[in-house]
Design a protein around this motif. Structure first.
Motif, mmCIF file in Angstrom:
data_model
loop_
_atom_site.group_PDB
_atom_site.id
_atom_site.type_symbol
_atom_site.label_atom_id
_atom_site.label_comp_id
_atom_site.label_asym_id
_atom_site.label_seq_id
_atom_site.Cartn_x
_atom_site.Cartn_y
_atom_site.Cartn_z
ATOM 1 N N THR A 20 38.791 53.750 52.303
ATOM 2 C CA THR A 20 39.074 54.898 53.157
ATOM 3 C C THR A 20 39.026 56.157 52.301
ATOM 4 O O THR A 20 39.174 56.097 51.080
ATOM 5 C CB THR A 20 40.453 54.788 53.847
ATOM 6 N N PHE A 21 38.828 57.294 52.958
ATOM 7 C CA PHE A 21 38.725 58.567 52.263
ATOM 8 C C PHE A 21 39.765 59.551 52.776
ATOM 9 O O PHE A 21 40.082 59.563 53.960
ATOM 10 C CB PHE A 21 37.340 59.200 52.500
ATOM 11 N N LEU A 30 40.829 52.195 47.843
ATOM 12 C CA LEU A 30 40.172 50.898 47.981
ATOM 13 C C LEU A 30 41.237 49.824 47.892
ATOM 14 O O LEU A 30 41.992 49.773 46.916
ATOM 15 C CB LEU A 30 39.136 50.700 46.880
ATOM 16 N N GLY A 31 41.320 49.002 48.920
ATOM 17 C CA GLY A 31 42.341 47.963 48.932
ATOM 18 C C GLY A 31 41.812 46.686 49.535
ATOM 19 O O GLY A 31 40.632 46.576 49.869
ATOM 20 N N PRO A 32 42.700 45.711 49.687
ATOM 21 C CA PRO A 32 42.301 44.450 50.303
ATOM 22 C C PRO A 32 41.740 44.695 51.703
ATOM 23 O O PRO A 32 42.037 45.725 52.321
ATOM 24 C CB PRO A 32 43.602 43.659 50.378
ATOM 25 N N ALA A 49 32.428 46.854 46.033
ATOM 26 C CA ALA A 49 33.764 47.350 45.686
ATOM 27 C C ALA A 49 33.866 47.584 44.182
ATOM 28 O O ALA A 49 34.426 48.590 43.742
ATOM 29 C CB ALA A 49 34.833 46.377 46.162
ATOM 30 N N ASP A 50 33.308 46.669 43.385
ATOM 31 C CA ASP A 50 33.348 46.813 41.925
ATOM 32 C C ASP A 50 32.497 47.976 41.439
ATOM 33 O O ASP A 50 32.808 48.599 40.427
ATOM 34 C CB ASP A 50 32.869 45.528 41.244
ATOM 35 N N VAL A 60 40.044 57.759 42.552
ATOM 36 C CA VAL A 60 40.010 56.486 43.276
ATOM 37 C C VAL A 60 41.354 55.804 43.057
ATOM 38 O O VAL A 60 41.794 55.636 41.923
ATOM 39 C CB VAL A 60 38.881 55.573 42.780
ATOM 40 N N VAL A 61 41.988 55.429 44.137
ATOM 41 C CA VAL A 61 43.219 54.647 44.076
ATOM 42 C C VAL A 61 42.839 53.235 44.481
ATOM 43 O O VAL A 61 42.332 53.023 45.584
ATOM 44 C CB VAL A 61 44.296 55.212 45.029
ATOM 45 N N ARG A 62 43.056 52.284 43.584
ATOM 46 C CA ARG A 62 42.714 50.887 43.860
ATOM 47 C C ARG A 62 44.009 50.118 44.073
ATOM 48 O O ARG A 62 44.836 50.032 43.176
ATOM 49 C CB ARG A 62 41.930 50.274 42.705
#
Length: 68
Positions: A20-21, A30-32, A49-50, A60-62
């Motif tokens: 999501t942005f 970026l999450g599950p 994703a990688d 980027v928040v992972r």
């Protein structure tokens, strides 16, 4: 395959993450894989994703899934 597919054009792999942005904060999260298919979210396979990249100046928040 019962799962959702990667949102990237021509990719037929199963999605494992949701992107999501937040344009105002110049942030991508970026999450599950999300529980539902949301029209403003992008589902990605593990490979995409990688390889995620964002515009210069964005962060980027992972979010990693909790592991037992």
């Amino acid at each position: 395959m019962d799962g959702r597919l990667c949102s990237k054009v021509t990719c037929a792999r199963e999605a494992v993450a949701t992107l999501t942005f937040d344009y105002g904060d110049q942030m991508a999260a970026l999450g599950p894989l999300g529980g539902t298919d949301h029209p403003h979210a992008h589902d990605l396979c593990a490979q995409h994703a990688d390889r995620l990249s964002v515009p210069t100046g964005w962060i980027v928040v992972r979010h990693e899934a909790l592991r037992a």
